[in-house]
Scaffold this motif. Sequence first.
Motif, mmCIF file in Angstrom:
data_model
loop_
_atom_site.group_PDB
_atom_site.id
_atom_site.type_symbol
_atom_site.label_atom_id
_atom_site.label_comp_id
_atom_site.label_asym_id
_atom_site.label_seq_id
_atom_site.Cartn_x
_atom_site.Cartn_y
_atom_site.Cartn_z
ATOM 1 N N ARG A 298 -17.406 -119.774 51.969
ATOM 2 C CA ARG A 298 -18.731 -120.047 52.542
ATOM 3 C C ARG A 298 -18.727 -121.341 53.357
ATOM 4 O O ARG A 298 -17.899 -122.226 53.143
ATOM 5 C CB ARG A 298 -19.776 -120.091 51.442
ATOM 6 N N ASN A 337 -20.036 -117.380 59.729
ATOM 7 C CA ASN A 337 -20.607 -117.735 58.436
ATOM 8 C C ASN A 337 -19.559 -118.005 57.360
ATOM 9 O O ASN A 337 -19.849 -117.916 56.163
ATOM 10 C CB ASN A 337 -21.558 -116.642 57.955
ATOM 11 N N SER A 338 -18.267 -118.282 57.748
ATOM 12 C CA SER A 338 -17.244 -118.534 56.737
ATOM 13 C C SER A 338 -16.031 -119.222 57.335
ATOM 14 O O SER A 338 -15.881 -119.295 58.567
ATOM 15 C CB SER A 338 -16.810 -117.203 56.099
ATOM 16 N N ALA A 378 -17.167 -116.297 50.558
ATOM 17 C CA ALA A 378 -18.325 -116.006 51.412
ATOM 18 C C ALA A 378 -18.850 -114.609 51.118
ATOM 19 O O ALA A 378 -18.105 -113.711 50.725
ATOM 20 C CB ALA A 378 -17.925 -116.115 52.875
#
Length: 378
Positions: A298, A337-338, A378
């Motif tokens: 994440r 997003n990761s 994530a």
Amino acid sequence: SNTAGANEPALWLISAETVDEIMNISGDNDVLLNRVLPDVLKERRMGGVPIGHWFAVVIFILVAYLLSWAIVSLISYMLRLIWRRSEDGKVASVIRAFELPFRLYLAVWIFVAVSQEAGISIIVRQRFSVITVTIGIVAILMLLWRITDVITVYTNDRMTKRKRVSAISIIMFLRRTSKVALVVIGIIAVLGALGVDVTAGLAALGIGGIALALGAQKTMENFVGSVTLIADQPIRVGDYCKIGEIKGTVESIGMRSTRLRTSARTIVTIPNGEFSSSKIENYAHRDRFLFAPVFYFRMETTPDQLRFLLVELRALLYAHPKILDTPIVRFTGITENSYKVEITAYIEAPSLDPSQEIQEDVLLHIMDIVAKSGTDFA
């Protein structure tokens, strides 16, 4: 005297007195057999030949076979005394395969030689020449037949020891084909020896063979494909492989087709002609298994946490006894997003199941490291 004209072929007239003189000329009394035969066997005739010659032929046949039997038995006995390996099962079977055909062939040669030396009438020898030639042909065919059996048994034993069950069906088919060919060749040879014109029969066989080859083209293609599979051995029964787009475990390799059991437990049958020409990927004989997972963490992960993860992951893979060579652990990118971390390593395992057990153990340790780092996937 020549009674033909000047431009005509010669035409000779022979007087009756000359013919009588020729008939009275005989060299029979000079031969060995006529010197030992009693007069009663020389005077009585059958087929224009003294009956003693016919009796002598029967005796010579028996003597020739008994003599050849004694010679072959003596050779076999000497081989057992001199050559220790002759008692071995495989060598002994080869020797036994040669005994009877060699005995028959030797008996024929002995009979021919003795009958000529003894002075058997040419008429009698001509009558028995067909029989001797036929026996000679049968002896050769018998030898080839027995050699075929010996080779088949030997090859079957080797394939059984190597657990190549699929090869046995090919061997048995070739054995039957060879024996059928021997029978056909033997019939043609014997008919030729008997004076039968086999030219028309050979032509018919040739035409029939061409028609059969055209009609059974696919069958022959599959048979050649099965022979290729047996010879090259790209797969074996029990191997997990990929054929084209089909994955499955090989259950059987037959004369016409190969069967695969897929992961859905269905059976897929592939003709061997198509099978041998397809791209075959065999997973069963890998010496190592690729371990290449990709992890996404994440966006809240800090640089220090990422450094901790990279160091601990490398330490885990370097220390693991079943991870080969130098494993690679890299932070390879940032997505929307990761954070992306890739691992490339090889697992040492004899088959797929043990490799999956090792992979499972490594993944659980990786989860422990991620939990210890304070971040998460994530």
